[in-house]
Design an enzyme around this catalytic site. Structure first.
Site, PDB file in Angstrom:
ATOM      1  N   ASP A  25      13.551  -3.861  -4.123  1.00  0.00           N
ATOM      2  CA  ASP A  25      13.147  -4.124  -2.746  1.00  0.00           C
ATOM      3  C   ASP A  25      12.785  -5.608  -2.662  1.00  0.00           C
ATOM      4  OD1 ASP A  25      12.217  -3.587  -0.071  1.00  0.00           O
ATOM      5  OD2 ASP A  25      11.717  -1.564  -0.750  1.00  0.00           O
ATOM      6  N   ASP A  79      13.928  -5.991   2.994  1.00  0.00           N
ATOM      7  CA  ASP A  79      12.934  -5.547   3.961  1.00  0.00           C
ATOM      8  C   ASP A  79      13.012  -6.365   5.262  1.00  0.00           C
ATOM      9  OD1 ASP A  79      10.448  -3.781   3.985  1.00  0.00           O
ATOM     10  OD2 ASP A  79       9.555  -5.686   4.585  1.00  0.00           O
ATOM     11  N   GLU A 122      17.423  -4.077   5.937  1.00  0.00           N
ATOM     12  CA  GLU A 122      16.710  -3.205   6.875  1.00  0.00           C
ATOM     13  C   GLU A 122      16.675  -3.916   8.226  1.00  0.00           C
ATOM     14  OE1 GLU A 122      12.383  -0.985   7.467  1.00  0.00           O
ATOM     15  OE2 GLU A 122      12.509  -3.035   6.724  1.00  0.00           O
ATOM     16  N   HIS A 162      10.732   6.118   3.092  1.00  0.00           N
ATOM     17  CA  HIS A 162       9.261   6.092   2.945  1.00  0.00           C
ATOM     18  C   HIS A 162       8.524   5.766   4.243  1.00  0.00           C
ATOM     19  CE1 HIS A 162      10.498   1.972   2.877  1.00  0.00           C
ATOM     20  NE2 HIS A 162       9.245   1.582   2.952  1.00  0.00           N
ATOM     21  N   ASP A 163       9.245   5.413   5.286  1.00  0.00           N
ATOM     22  CA  ASP A 163       8.618   5.121   6.582  1.00  0.00           C
ATOM     23  C   ASP A 163       8.839   6.232   7.600  1.00  0.00           C
ATOM     24  OD1 ASP A 163       7.852   2.527   5.757  1.00  0.00           O
ATOM     25  OD2 ASP A 163       9.782   1.686   6.361  1.00  0.00           O
TER      26      ASP A 163
END
Ligand code: GLC
Ligand code: CA
Length: 541
Positions: free
Chosen positions: A96, A197, A239, A313-314
């Site tokens: 990440d 990210d 993302e 995870h969000d």
């Protein structure tokens, strides 16, 4: 073909995957101990959520040192060993990369806030007050103003997320070069690439109130590619919350040398009121949902590449948010797996999805760890919302839903830890766990294994054209994939009711390829579909 075009990627959220030393926090040695499981599942890469040093204001998405591992997760030696051990099993590690912002405890920010003349001052975005207040009314994603006043130098700094996540100033060439140097440090270790990210924010112009898709975004990505990715056999996925298909092509068209693909979120935002926040929910219009998924399949057909996912995870757990996590948990979990894994693009599995893990249910805000939910709760309580309304929406959409510990077996704490887990294990772990799923050939886990293998064995799954059928059907999702004279039909009843399906598909039907009801034949002209039934068959002439 690139390796990531027929790959399936598995997201590990390290805090919740496997604890090895009993401190209740998942760690890198824990991940290493579970690599055989991931090899058995058949995935090609792990997207590893952040393991870098961090004060954990946002569970590691606030990085204080990009070249150090958080002691909770282990050491750099552990990390090197993870890369090697994963590679031995043909699994690559995708790191990440959080470079829209750092932690306020990163050395760059510690220096930057010292004085207006510090050599790192311009690494971040500092502005004078305007009329005694913030420079403008931009809001942070985690609540409040995006500008934080710093007494020391009497200026504001900009943060899109929490005030402990100051945004880097990408207009500064030195910032960009420092990021590229750090990326090369990781690439030289033999990682498989990066998940980037909120990468669509790096071109921001906060003075003009432009946050995503700023004018220089694609220039920066091309520069980044040239300085880091070029000539390396790695993948990148950005993302990008607000991306359109046009923009996705800019990122992922191979000719442009930017990214391999991006995550678009349109299909998981159809439960939100237009132009409001993720907490303002509405009923999903099923027909619109099919249209959106289809649009992405069709638009990126020739240029660009899709990423395929239901959750991360969000986001809430797919089986709870879109399926039925009680009566039809197994059927609906398999249905969503089948629908997604037969599409064109690179599928992502979020840890626990492959065993049908569910959302958690809380009653009090004290049970919540996630900063986004907590800030929203406090802000909205002040605005007059009731406790019950807010807890209700946190149970539906809150980020802790995906973050409960992985359920490995039916022993104490689901085999996640010998100690007390940082977030409680779900009470349903006795029925829902990896051990139980491995033992039953009819499990959700085995459907995932089968789907991953299908992609490896059938170029049609990787390359085939996509065509939506029955666009107006209120509960059936049906589509075709065709490649080199071969056609597969995918039919899914996305409802808890029996459906009588009549269609004008007149082909004769070959083998049943996948069925979540173990059916051995299927007639698309006229069929009875069980609740959450999904089936894939070959169409003949
Ligand atoms: C991304 C991450 C999320 C994080 C945010 C800020 O959306 O997925 O977990 O909170 O960026 O870094
Ligand atoms: Ca641990």
């Amino acid at each position: 073909m690139k390796w990531w075009q027929n790959a399936v990627i598995y997201q590990v959220y390290p805090r919740s995957f496997q604890d090895s030393n009993g401190d209740g926090i998942g760690d890198i040695p824990g991940i290493i101990s579970r690599l055989d499981y991931l090899e058995h599942l058949g995935v090609d890469a792990i997207w590893l959520s952040p393991v870098y040093d961090s004060p954990n204001d946002d569970n590691g998405y606030d990085i204080s040192d990009y070249q150090a591992i958080h002691p909770d997760f282990g050491t750099m030696e552990d990390m090197d060993r993870l890369i090697v051990e994963a590679n031995k099993r043909n699994i690559r590690i995708v790191m990440d990369l959080v470079v829209n912002h750092t932690s306020d405890e990163h050395q760059w920010f510690v220096e930057s806030r010292r004085s207006k003349t510090n050599e790192y001052r311009d690494f971040y975005i500092w502005r004078d007050p305007v009329n005694g207040g913030p420079p403008n009314d931009l809001k942070a994603a985690f609540g409040g103003s995006a500008w934080e006043y710093d007494e020391e130098t009497e200026q504001y700094y900009f943060h899109m997320f929490s005030k402990k996540q100051p945004d880097l100033n990408w207009e500064n060439e030195l910032v960009r070069q420092s990021v590229y140097t750090m990326m090369n440090y990781w690439l030289d270790k033999g990682i498989g690439g990066f998940r980037m990210d909120v990468i669509d924010l790096i071109g921001k112009l906060p003075d003009e109130k432009i946050t995503s898709n700023g004018p220089k975004l694609h220039d920066y990505l091309q520069e980044l590619h040239e300085a880091t990715l070029k000539g390396r056999d790695v993948m990148t996925v950005g993302e990008t919350w607000g991306v359109t298909p046009e923009n996705a092509k800019l990122y992922s068209d191979t000719e442009r040398h930017e990214l391999s693909m991006v995550f678009q979120f349109e299909h998981v935002q159809l439960d939100e009121q237009p132009n409001q926040s993720k907490w303002d929910i509405k009923e999903i219009d099923f027909i619109e949902w099919k249209e959106v998924l289809t649009k992405w399949q069709v638009e990126l057909k020739d240029n660009g590449w899709n990423s395929l996912f239901w959750n991360n995870h969000d986001l809430p757990r797919v089986v709870s948010r879109y399926g039925n996590d009680s009566e039809y948990r197994i059927e609906s979990a398999k249905l969503f797996a089948i629908l997604l894994h037969l599409m064109k693009g690179t599928p992502y599995i979020f840890q626990g999805e492959e065993i049908g893990m569910t959302n958690r249910t809380i009653e009090s805000i004290d049970e919540v760890d996630d900063i986004e939910s907590i800030n929203m709760y406090n802000e909205r309580l002040d605005e007059g919302y009731t406790h019950d309304e807010l807890i209700h929406v946190i149970n539906i959409k809150g980020r802790d839903n995906a973050r409960t510990p992985m359920q490995w077996d039916d022993s104490r704490q689901a085999g996640f830890t010998m100690g007390e887990p940082w977030l409680p294990v779900q009470p349903n772990y006795k029925e829902i766990n990896v051990d139980e799923s491995r033992d039953s050939s009819d499990s959700i886990l085995n459907t995932y294994r089968q789907l991953i293998k299908l992609r490896k064995d059938n170029p049609l799954v990787v390359w085939g054209d996509y065509e939506l059928l029955l666009p107006d059907h209120p509960s059936v999702y049906a589509y075709k994939r065709s490649y080199k004279g071969k056609t597969w039909l995918i039919v899914a009843n996305v409802s808890g009711k029996v459906e009588y399906l009549v269609s004008n598909v007149t082909n004769s039907v070959g083998d049943v390829i996948v069925s979540n009801y173990n059916k051995e034949s299927f007639d698309p002209k006229e069929a009875v579909l069980e609740p959450y039934e999904a089936i894939v068959v070959e169409l003949l002439d």
